[in-house]
Write a protein that holds these residues in place. Structure first.
Motif, short mmCIF file in Angstrom:
data_model
loop_
_atom_site.label_atom_id
_atom_site.label_comp_id
_atom_site.label_asym_id
_atom_site.label_seq_id
_atom_site.Cartn_x
_atom_site.Cartn_y
_atom_site.Cartn_z
N CYS A 48 0.85 -1.19 0.00
CA CYS A 48 0.00 0.00 0.00
C CYS A 48 0.88 1.24 0.00
N SER A 49 0.78 2.00 -1.07
CA SER A 49 1.47 3.27 -1.16
C SER A 49 0.50 4.35 -0.72
N VAL A 50 1.02 5.36 -0.04
CA VAL A 50 0.22 6.49 0.43
C VAL A 50 0.80 7.75 -0.20
N THR A 51 -0.07 8.53 -0.82
CA THR A 51 0.35 9.73 -1.51
C THR A 51 -0.80 10.74 -1.49
N HIS A 52 -0.66 11.81 -2.22
CA HIS A 52 -1.72 12.83 -2.32
C HIS A 52 -2.39 12.72 -3.69
N ARG A 53 -3.55 13.33 -3.79
CA ARG A 53 -4.37 13.24 -5.01
C ARG A 53 -3.61 13.69 -6.26
#
Length: 165
Positions: A48-53
């Protein structure tokens, strides 16, 4: 409980901690925060990668544009060493959210703001995950998934619509 059952239970517990952390960050005003979940090429690890829109592909609401920029990564192969943090092994999702805020302010700066459509989708996805169906946006598929649905560990036709972009 057999060893494999314990391992599966730990994978789910840790995956849910990451997903719930993002939900908590949404509640804190970072509704443009996104997840890009998938499977390792071997199919043995959930990622799971977490980033911004702004770092999400315009043609797919759960895949990144830049994998290494403005993105942090979790893999179930790391167990409870969330994002390779050595000091988070016993942390709750709330505490993980606190550390994420402290350690990745640049991502959260770009994730600040309201996005009720994505948050509503996220709540639905999180409910499925709590029932044992982790989202999967990428994997070494043998067949192309139905573009209407985001696959999960339960299969291609999960009933989970693709996330809004």
């Amino acid at each position: 409980m057999a060893r494999d059952d314990r391992q599966d239970s730990d994978v789910m517990k840790n995956a849910l901690a990451v997903l719930e952390m993002v939900g908590i960050l949404h509640e804190r005003g970072y509704e443009h925060l996104r997840v890009a979940p998938g499977m390792s090429p071997s199919g043995m690890s959930w990622r799971c990668s977490v980033t911004h829109r702004g770092n999400i592909r315009p043609d797919h609401g759960a895949k990144t544009i830049e994998f290494y920029e403005d993105t942090v990564h979790y893999t179930s192969a790391a167990g409870n060493r969330f994002f390779d943090w050595e000091d988070a092994q016993e942390d709750t999702p709330d505490r993980l959210a606190d550390k994420f805020e402290q350690r990745f302010p640049e991502i959260l700066e770009n994730a600040t703001g309201a996005d009720p459509e994505y948050v509503a989708w996220y709540v639905t996805m999180l409910e499925l995950a709590r029932q044992g169906s982790l989202p999967i946006a990428y994997a070494d598929w043998y067949d192309d998934p139905d573009p209407r649905w985001l696959p999960t560990t339960a299969g291609f036709e999960s009933g989970l619509p693709m996330p809004p972009i």
